[in-house]
Design a protein around this motif. Sequence first.
Motif, short mmCIF file in Angstrom:
data_model
loop_
_atom_site.label_atom_id
_atom_site.label_comp_id
_atom_site.label_asym_id
_atom_site.label_seq_id
_atom_site.Cartn_x
_atom_site.Cartn_y
_atom_site.Cartn_z
N LEU A 273 1.49 7.36 -6.62
CA LEU A 273 0.35 8.19 -6.88
C LEU A 273 1.00 9.87 -7.05
N ASP B 34 1.21 4.30 -2.63
CA ASP B 34 0.97 5.64 -2.46
C ASP B 34 2.26 6.38 -3.08
N GLU B 35 3.24 5.98 -3.04
CA GLU B 35 4.49 6.64 -3.47
C GLU B 35 4.26 6.72 -5.04
N GLU C 147 -3.21 13.03 -5.47
CA GLU C 147 -4.08 11.82 -5.41
C GLU C 147 -3.88 11.62 -4.01
N ARG C 148 -2.55 11.60 -3.67
CA ARG C 148 -2.20 11.39 -2.13
C ARG C 148 -2.98 12.00 -1.29
N SER D 54 0.98 -1.30 0.15
CA SER D 54 -0.17 -0.01 -0.07
C SER D 54 0.99 1.26 0.01
N LYS E 79 -6.64 11.36 -1.18
CA LYS E 79 -6.98 10.17 -0.17
C LYS E 79 -7.24 10.39 1.09
N HIS E 80 -6.74 11.71 1.66
CA HIS E 80 -7.14 11.88 3.17
C HIS E 80 -8.57 12.83 3.37
N THR F 73 0.94 13.55 -6.48
CA THR F 73 0.78 14.31 -4.97
C THR F 73 -0.80 14.27 -4.83
#
Length: 292
Positions: free
Chosen positions: A28, A25-26, A32-33, A21, A36-37, A30
Amino acid sequence: MGGTQSKNVTDEEAMTSGRRSAGQDENLPTVERIRKHTVTHFGFRVLILARRGMLELPEELWELTELQKLNLSLNLLRSIPSSLGVLQNLVVLNLWGNQLTSLPPEIGRLRNLKVLFAYRNRLSDVPEELGCCTKLEVLSLANNQLTGLPASLSALSGLKKLNLSHNHITHIPGCVYTMKNLVFLQLACNRLENIADQIQALADLKILIVEGNCIHSLPKMICCLTKLELLNVDFNDIQNVPAEMHRLRGLERLACHPLDKGLHIMHNPLLKPIKDVLEGGLQALYNYLKAP
């Protein structure tokens, strides 16, 4: 043993899954990161970036145009870029507890904004463009360095709650008297010396707090605010009260605790007759004021 083996396998799978996971994330972008929050809360798209120690905001934030609630409180932000104006779906913007010295004029593009918290910053003025946010209902600019508000805020006719406490305001800004839907007005700990007769225009006010100022007298027109449930004039320079004050029937008692409804009038140099009468309670004051 079987249980232990099963647990070890589970833990190993979890660690592998976590690494996978993190690796995903890495990979993705930035933006999209950050996306995700975001969460959906009561139907609103929400992003909370509070308490992150941020000195500036990531550029990718301005790509999240779907955001409706954005919390940037308790960071170290000194400015908000003009890019804020692209988040035109924002309903709630929380900026409190930063080091902001100004708000960008582009804040006026947030035409859906209903709640703005910008208290505990270093604001010395407010952009005129904030008056374009005509859907605002709650505005807190407390604990800043304001001396007034721009006349353009007269357009905020739907505002219900306004907090200007702990600033450097010497008179209630004229635009406030046009905010006829206000039910809550907080001006404690400023430098007010009087309240203008225009206060009568705020006929829906239920809570008016002006404690900790230098107010010498209360205008007769304050007695037109018959919906008042809490009037706090503690720690001022008031010697007397208007004879018409008995009209404020919503003030049902003398209050001491800051959250209590009623009339707060302690720590004023009241003239002896008024001071003595008040020992009998609020009804005794009203009877005294009504007496021929």
